[in-house]
Scaffold this active site. Structure first.
Site, PDB file in Angstrom:
ATOM      1  N   ARG A  47       0.598  -1.048   0.091  1.00 26.82           N
ATOM      2  CA  ARG A  47       0.519   0.161   0.081  1.00 26.82           C
ATOM      3  C   ARG A  47       0.420   1.012  -0.235  1.00 26.82           C
ATOM      4  O   ARG A  47       0.432   1.814  -0.008  1.00 26.82           O
ATOM      5  CB  ARG A  47      -1.023   0.029   1.286  1.00 26.82           C
ATOM      6  CG  ARG A  47      -1.903   1.415   1.278  1.00 26.82           C
ATOM      7  CD  ARG A  47      -2.966   0.935   2.256  1.00 26.82           C
ATOM      8  NE  ARG A  47      -2.863   0.795   3.672  1.00 26.82           N
ATOM      9  CZ  ARG A  47      -1.518   1.491   4.378  1.00 26.82           C
ATOM     10  NH1 ARG A  47      -1.355   2.102   4.322  1.00 26.82           N
ATOM     11  NH2 ARG A  47      -1.525   0.517   5.585  1.00 26.82           N
ATOM     12  N   TYR A 101     -13.222  13.893 -19.649  1.00 25.85           N
ATOM     13  CA  TYR A 101     -13.708  12.474 -19.087  1.00 25.85           C
ATOM     14  C   TYR A 101     -15.292  12.481 -18.547  1.00 25.85           C
ATOM     15  O   TYR A 101     -14.911  13.375 -17.127  1.00 25.85           O
ATOM     16  CB  TYR A 101     -12.775  11.187 -18.887  1.00 25.85           C
ATOM     17  CG  TYR A 101     -12.734  10.104 -17.859  1.00 25.85           C
ATOM     18  CD1 TYR A 101     -13.629   9.224 -18.978  1.00 25.85           C
ATOM     19  CD2 TYR A 101     -12.687  10.170 -16.909  1.00 25.85           C
ATOM     20  CE1 TYR A 101     -13.772   7.994 -18.703  1.00 25.85           C
ATOM     21  CE2 TYR A 101     -13.089   8.828 -16.718  1.00 25.85           C
ATOM     22  CZ  TYR A 101     -13.703   7.666 -17.266  1.00 25.85           C
ATOM     23  OH  TYR A 101     -14.338   6.422 -17.183  1.00 25.85           O
ATOM     24  N   ASP A 173      -4.569  15.662 -18.188  1.00 24.18           N
ATOM     25  CA  ASP A 173      -5.135  14.214 -18.267  1.00 24.18           C
ATOM     26  C   ASP A 173      -4.219  13.976 -19.831  1.00 24.18           C
ATOM     27  O   ASP A 173      -5.125  14.364 -20.699  1.00 24.18           O
ATOM     28  CB  ASP A 173      -6.525  14.032 -17.678  1.00 24.18           C
ATOM     29  CG  ASP A 173      -6.659  12.618 -18.216  1.00 24.18           C
ATOM     30  OD1 ASP A 173      -5.811  11.985 -18.825  1.00 24.18           O
ATOM     31  OD2 ASP A 173      -7.763  11.656 -17.572  1.00 24.18           O
ATOM     32  N   LYS A 198      -4.545   2.737 -20.611  1.00 25.19           N
ATOM     33  CA  LYS A 198      -5.430   2.873 -22.152  1.00 25.19           C
ATOM     34  C   LYS A 198      -3.829   2.850 -22.552  1.00 25.19           C
ATOM     35  O   LYS A 198      -3.662   1.815 -22.657  1.00 25.19           O
ATOM     36  CB  LYS A 198      -6.123   4.526 -21.887  1.00 25.19           C
ATOM     37  CG  LYS A 198      -7.174   5.146 -20.781  1.00 25.19           C
ATOM     38  CD  LYS A 198      -8.127   3.980 -21.045  1.00 25.19           C
ATOM     39  CE  LYS A 198      -9.544   4.407 -21.014  1.00 25.19           C
ATOM     40  NZ  LYS A 198     -10.619   3.570 -20.258  1.00 25.19           N
TER      41      LYS A 198
HETATM   42  N1  PLP Z   1      -9.443   9.729 -18.090  1.00 30.26           N
HETATM   43  C1  PLP Z   1      -9.486  10.436 -19.429  1.00 30.26           C
HETATM   44  C2  PLP Z   1      -9.010  10.347 -20.092  1.00 30.26           C
HETATM   45  C3  PLP Z   1     -10.484   8.406 -19.456  1.00 30.26           C
HETATM   46  O1  PLP Z   1     -10.670   7.629 -20.881  1.00 30.26           O
HETATM   47  C4  PLP Z   1     -10.735   7.439 -18.316  1.00 30.26           C
HETATM   48  C5  PLP Z   1     -11.088   6.135 -18.738  1.00 30.26           C
HETATM   49  O2  PLP Z   1     -11.804   6.376 -20.067  1.00 30.26           O
HETATM   50  C6  PLP Z   1      -9.631   8.105 -17.124  1.00 30.26           C
HETATM   51  C7  PLP Z   1      -9.330   9.210 -17.647  1.00 30.26           C
HETATM   52  C8  PLP Z   1     -10.437   7.273 -15.972  1.00 30.26           C
HETATM   53  O3  PLP Z   1      -9.671   6.139 -15.772  1.00 30.26           O
HETATM   54  P1  PLP Z   1      -9.932   4.713 -15.018  1.00 30.26           P
HETATM   55  O4  PLP Z   1     -10.632   3.578 -15.981  1.00 30.26           O
HETATM   56  O5  PLP Z   1      -8.388   3.644 -16.127  1.00 30.26           O
HETATM   57  O6  PLP Z   1      -9.926   4.941 -13.757  1.00 30.26           O
END
Ligand code: PLP
Length: 381
Positions: A47, A101, A173, A198
């Site tokens: 952790r 997102y 992001d 991803k």
């Molecule tokens: N940021 C973006 C641009 C995403 O497309 C996603 C998921 O689709 C996330 C964050 C969240 O990621 P996770 O599903 O790994 O928690």
């Protein structure tokens, strides 16, 4: 990019290979022998994010994004929420791009107010409107390089300049670009977050997240994550580590495949509109060409006709799997209204320009001609 391909494989690897193993084994041990540490955060425990599987990933990810330090987390959302709950405290205010997102949006609209943190949303391509949204307590600004699903490219240089002028932490992001196509720290962003689920992992078989920034910031975020507990399991670390080694090859192929498919669809008589920043018709084509080395594997488009026509097309595709997510080796296709944007009201979707018949494609690394041929047969009478 050539350098990055080498770094993806060799950077951050530990110098002494355990028992000579070419590939770092999985240290599936929750706890490790006490080694005289006098700080809680230095104890060796899964952790506390410090097994060899974590450390290698931290060093590799930092190098790929050009940052001082990095941290991996149990999911992309864990990276986003832990970062925000580290850099913002009660009474603070965040400026967030208005088309982020969905999971981030729901955290910002449904959860973060409970921590006494305010949020204002801004249009990524209207810098003149940003100043009016500032408050004395605004601490950070948060964007994505390409929005989902319409692939709008915000004025990222203006975001950085605005952050510097107003002393805000500039957060991005970078999931949709991946470090292969864009390294935001180089143009002045302070922190990068990723859904490593991803492109970085690339095989649609784990969820994971990452944060890259200064060592001082990453230490603070690590301590918060140590308390919140959303640490990545060593087995998932191992898979992410393996995935990153082929990142450059995969993303290059996805850039190519998406560009070919976008170009093909853009010329097709049954297609009404295509959204991909790599084609000249896209409103931010020039900006995308300047900022990015490629535009990634995601594109969206609308067929002429109705949502039923969109569904019919999707059901006729043979290669693509109908599923949300992106960045994996197989092509995925989805109607955002049914998946990623199902949580939005019809009015919110309309305001965001997301129609019922919009289809999003996240191309994989199959042969590009095969992907186009599959769409051609699905679009034929
Ligand atoms: N940021 C973006 C641009 C995403 O497309 C996603 C998921 O689709 C996330 C964050 C969240 O990621 P996770 O599903 O790994 O928690």
């Amino acid at each position: 990019m050539g350098k990055m391909a080498t770094d993806a494989i060799h950077a951050g690897e530990i110098e002494t290979r355990p028992s000579g193993a070419v590939v770092l084994p999985i240290f599936q041990s929750a706890t490790f022998e006490y080694g005289g540490q006098d700080d809680y955060h230095d104890l060796k425990y899964i952790r506390l994010n410090n097994t060899p599987n974590h450390q290698v990933l931290h060093d590799k990810l930092a190098i790929l994004e050009g940052g001082e330090a990095a941290l991996v987390t149990a999911s992309g959302m864990a990276a986003i929420t832990t970062l925000l709950l580290t850099v913002l405290k009660q009474g603070d205010h965040l400026l967030a791009q208005d088309c982020l997102y969905g999971g981030t949006v729901t955290f910002l609209t449904q959860d973060i107010a409970d921590y006494g943190i305010g949020v204002g949303f801004f249009a990524g391509n209207d810098p003149d409107s940003w100043e009016a949204l500032l408050r004395p307590e605004t601490r950070a600004i948060y964007v994505e390089p390409m929005t989902n699903p319409l692939l709008e490219v915000a004025d990222l240089d203006a975001v950085v300049a605005f952050a510097k002028k107003h002393n805000l932490l500039a957060i991005i992001d970078n999931t949709f670009a991946s470090p292969v196509n864009f390294q935001p720290l180089k143009i002045g962003f302070d922190v990068v977050v990723h859904s490593c689920t991803k492109y970085l992992n690339g095989h649609s078989d784990i969820v994971a997240g990452g944060i890259v920034g200064t060592r001082e910031l990453i230490t603070r975020v690590t301590h918060r994550l140590n308390h919140l507990g959303a640490s990545l399991d060593p087995h998932a670390c191992f898979l992410l580590h393996r995935g990153i080694k082929t990142l450059v090859l995969r993303v290059k192929q996805q850039n190519e495949n998406a560009l070919s498919l976008a170009t093909f669809l853009n010329k097709h008589p049954k297609v009404e509109a295509v959204y991909y920043p790599g084609i000249e018709d896209h409103p931010q084509y020039t900006r995308a060409s300047r900022l990015f080395d490629g535009c990634g594997g995601v594109l969206s488009f609308e067929v002429k006709g109705s949502a039923d026509d969109a569904d019919r097309l999707m059901s006729r595709l043979k290669l693509s799997v109908v599923a949300p997510s992106l960045g994996g080796v197989e092509t995925l296709i989805t109607r955002p209204v049914q998946t990623s944007h199902a949580g939005l009201s019809r009015e919110q979707r309309k305001a965001a320009g997301i129609s019922d018949k919009l289809i999003r494609v996240a191309v994989g690394i199959e042969d590009g001609e095969d992907i186009c041929a599959d769409f051609e047969q699905a679009l034929s009478d």
